[in-house]
Design an enzyme around this catalytic site. Structure first.
Site, short mmCIF file in Angstrom:
data_model
loop_
_atom_site.label_atom_id
_atom_site.label_comp_id
_atom_site.label_asym_id
_atom_site.label_seq_id
_atom_site.Cartn_x
_atom_site.Cartn_y
_atom_site.Cartn_z
NE ARG A 1 20.39 45.98 41.33
CZ ARG A 1 21.53 46.62 41.56
NH1 ARG A 1 22.58 46.39 40.81
NH2 ARG A 1 21.63 47.49 42.54
CE LYS B 1 18.17 45.72 52.97
NZ LYS B 1 19.08 46.38 52.03
CG ASP C 1 13.50 48.16 49.28
OD1 ASP C 1 13.83 49.17 48.65
OD2 ASP C 1 14.12 47.09 49.21
CE LYS D 1 13.48 47.48 45.77
NZ LYS D 1 14.80 47.94 46.27
CG ASP E 1 20.61 43.92 50.38
OD1 ASP E 1 19.36 43.98 50.36
OD2 ASP E 1 21.31 44.75 50.98
CD GLU F 1 15.91 43.75 47.20
OE1 GLU F 1 15.24 44.79 47.26
OE2 GLU F 1 17.10 43.70 47.55
CG ASP G 1 15.70 44.21 50.78
OD1 ASP G 1 15.99 43.00 50.80
OD2 ASP G 1 16.45 45.09 50.33
#
Length: 577
Positions: free
Chosen positions: A435, A358, A371, A346, A431, A433, A351
């Protein structure tokens, strides 16, 4: 990373990109004689793919340019020499609680400690009592005593048992800290109770000690105006044998450590420095440095559109920093390829959560730089394997790099995106995202004709709640693949725990208007995330998902861990001929 529960995943406000010269952002990959062993470096001249011009042209937000730092340059030697005769700054002795047991006269019973104490007129035993040092894990004391060749003697606690990789790596880290504190340039390390260790165990022990020392010496000070450097240049490993097998093992350890250091640097770099474009540049540098075995393909937005990567591009749509789809391919320098593997990471360089932004205490938006920890693990492994050059195995390193931001062009809650395998996804949470990017990356990996895939991602806060900050969750329908990777993690000392893939939970992921939604309920969030990823993997391919949201970051030290790289390298080698 999904905001299912309080999560631990990544940092700093992301914006523009690096300067026109990517070499200002990260130090060039170079020959790094950590162990006194050097290797040739190929000039930076790999095939350069097309890129969005402005991603490299604008100056970095905040005018932050990392200072170039040199990695630790330590020469390691294995020697058979009497501990009292060794001459240097610190003689470090790794001791268990059992080793510290004394007789009725308060004298050591352990042969090595007894011998040292006899030359130090009993002062070692006396000092250990005064310091209340019992050999527990985490305990250490360094004493300046005269009577032997070394200027100082250090006692490093290994706990009740010293049989684990983690214990020996911790020994190396403690030695590195002691050397820095005393400004020592040369150190010797000895185990108080080496008897009972097999020849293979001695190799693993020496490797773990060296790894801990190198990584303990390394400090990522690129963003500090002032820093104190370690003076450590040489380490002698005493009592664990000598010879070519040990030399090869130490060279292997050097290569893996160089990959871990790269992984740490990538995760530590703030999002205003490490943009998707810069991450792609770092991947290209790996390919150019190890061009005899690694090639690079970097796809831009238009090329991703041609491959119908709607899920990935949907996440990237809001950011002014364009996405870069990274594909490195390792092929052995000679001989046939018997196994094809893929490592998918990933790569969210920042993010924000998107429109499901968030917010609130514990959301950790300030840490959302990490992330992209999965991509750091994949690229760190690529660098290590480019040096090790395993035979008989082809490895694809795949990262769908982008940012998850907010703008008028961004993906909205309720939007439907279409992945490259044709499956449609109703986005009920922007959020979740990671995946979505992994979906297209996994489809791409399967299209490379690989037999096994391991993906790594800082995917869910739910996994941190389940396993805490030190253990990664493993999800796979393949028992054989689980055994392979878990065995590799036992060698590396990284903690993995296999989690269930409860198919009945998929009910919560069904959509009324699309093939699926991208998040289920709060319960079992790490499991439903893994079930989502499974929808994008060919049934003929063995696949594993590693949720590393917890162990990617060391909150106590406020730094990246380099998690996953050692295990990935070990797993690839297990699959090589």
């Amino acid at each position: 990373m999904a905001a299912i529960v309080v999560s631990l995943i990544a940092s700093s406000l992301a914006s523009t990109t690096s300067s026109s010269s990517p070499s200002l952002v990260f130090r060039k990959l170079r020959s790094t004689p950590l162990l006194g062993l050097s290797f040739a470096v190929t000039p930076l001249c790999c095939r350069r793919p097309k890129r969005m011009a402005h991603s490299l042209a604008r100056s970095t937000l905040g005018l932050t340019h990392p200072v170039q730092i040199d990695p630790p340059k330590i020469s390691f030697s294995a020697k058979e020499i009497d501990v009292v005769e060794w001459k240097g700054d610190i003689l470090a002795v790794g001791v268990t609680e059992k080793d510290m047991v004394k007789d009725e006269n308060q004298k050591f019973q352990n042969p090595i400690l007894k011998k040292l104490d006899s030359h130090l007129s009993g002062l070692l035993a006396e000092a250990s009592l005064e310091e209340d040092f019992n050999g527990k894990a985490g305990e250490s004391t360094v004493l300046r005593l005269s009577g032997i060749g070394s200027k100082r003697v250090g006692l490093i606690g290994l706990g009740q048992s010293s049989s684990t990789t983690a214990a020996y790596r911790s020994l190396g880290e403690s030695v590195a800290a002691a050397a820095k504190a005393s400004q020592a340039s040369n150190v010797a390390i000895v185990i108080a109770s080496p008897e009972g260790l097999s020849a293979e165990s001695k190799l693993h022990t020496a490797s773990a000690i060296v790894s801990g020392t190198v990584l303990g010496t390394f400090e990522d000070n690129r963003f500090k105006s002032e820093s104190k450097k370690s003076l450590l240049t040489s380490v002698d490993i005493l009592g664990l044998g000598t010879g070519s097998d040990l030399e090869k093992k130490l060279k292997y350890t050097e290569d893996v450590c160089s990959g871990i250091i790269l992984g740490k640097e990538l995760v530590n770099a703030p999002a205003n420095v490490l943009t998707p474009g810069v991450l792609a540049e770092e991947a290209s540098k790996i390919a150019s440095t190890y061009g005899d075995v690694i090639s690079a393909t970097i796809l831009d937005v238009e090329q991703c559109k041609e491959l119908k990567m709607g899920s990935y591009l949907g996440v990237a749509a809001a950011s002014e920093n364009p996405p870069h789809f990274i594909h490195l391919c390792y092929k052995p320098p000679s001989g046939p390829v018997k196994t094809k593997l893929a490592l998918v990471g990933k790569g969210l360089t920042f993010d924000s959560g998107g429109y499901n932004i968030k917010t609130g205490p514990g959301c950790l938006i300030e840490l959302m730089k990490f992330d992209m920890g999965g991509s750091a693990a994949v690229l760190g492994a690529a660098k290590a394997l480019g040096q090790i050059k395993p035979a008989g195995v082809e490895v694809h390193f795949i990262v769908a790099a982008c940012e998850n931001m907010i703008s008028g062009t961004g993906m909205r809650p309720g939007d439907i995106v279409t992945a490259s395998n044709g499956k449609t996804i109703e986005v009920n949470n922007t959020d979740a995202e990671g995946r979505l990017t992994l979906a297209d990356a996994l489809v791409y990996a399967c299209n490379q004709g690989v037999e096994k895939i391991v993906d790594l991602a800082t995917l869910t806060g739910a996994c941190i709640v389940a396993l805490g900050p030190s253990i990664a969750g493993v999800f796979t329908p393949s028992d054989d693949l689980a055994k392979e990777v878990m065995a590799a993690s036992e060698v590396s000392g990284e903690k993995l725990w296999r989690m269930p893939m409860e198919e009945s939970y998929w009910e919560s992921m069904k959509s009324g208007v699309a093939d699926m939604v991208n998040t289920g309920g709060r319960q079992g969030g790490a499991i439903t995330a893994a079930l989502f990823l499974k929808q994008f993997v060919d049934e003929k391919v063995q696949w594993m998902h590693i949720d590393m949201a917890g162990p990617v970051w060391n909150e106590k030290k406020k730094t990246a861990t380099g998690f996953g790289i050692s295990t990935l390298v070990e797993w690839v080698l297990k699959n090589s001929s």
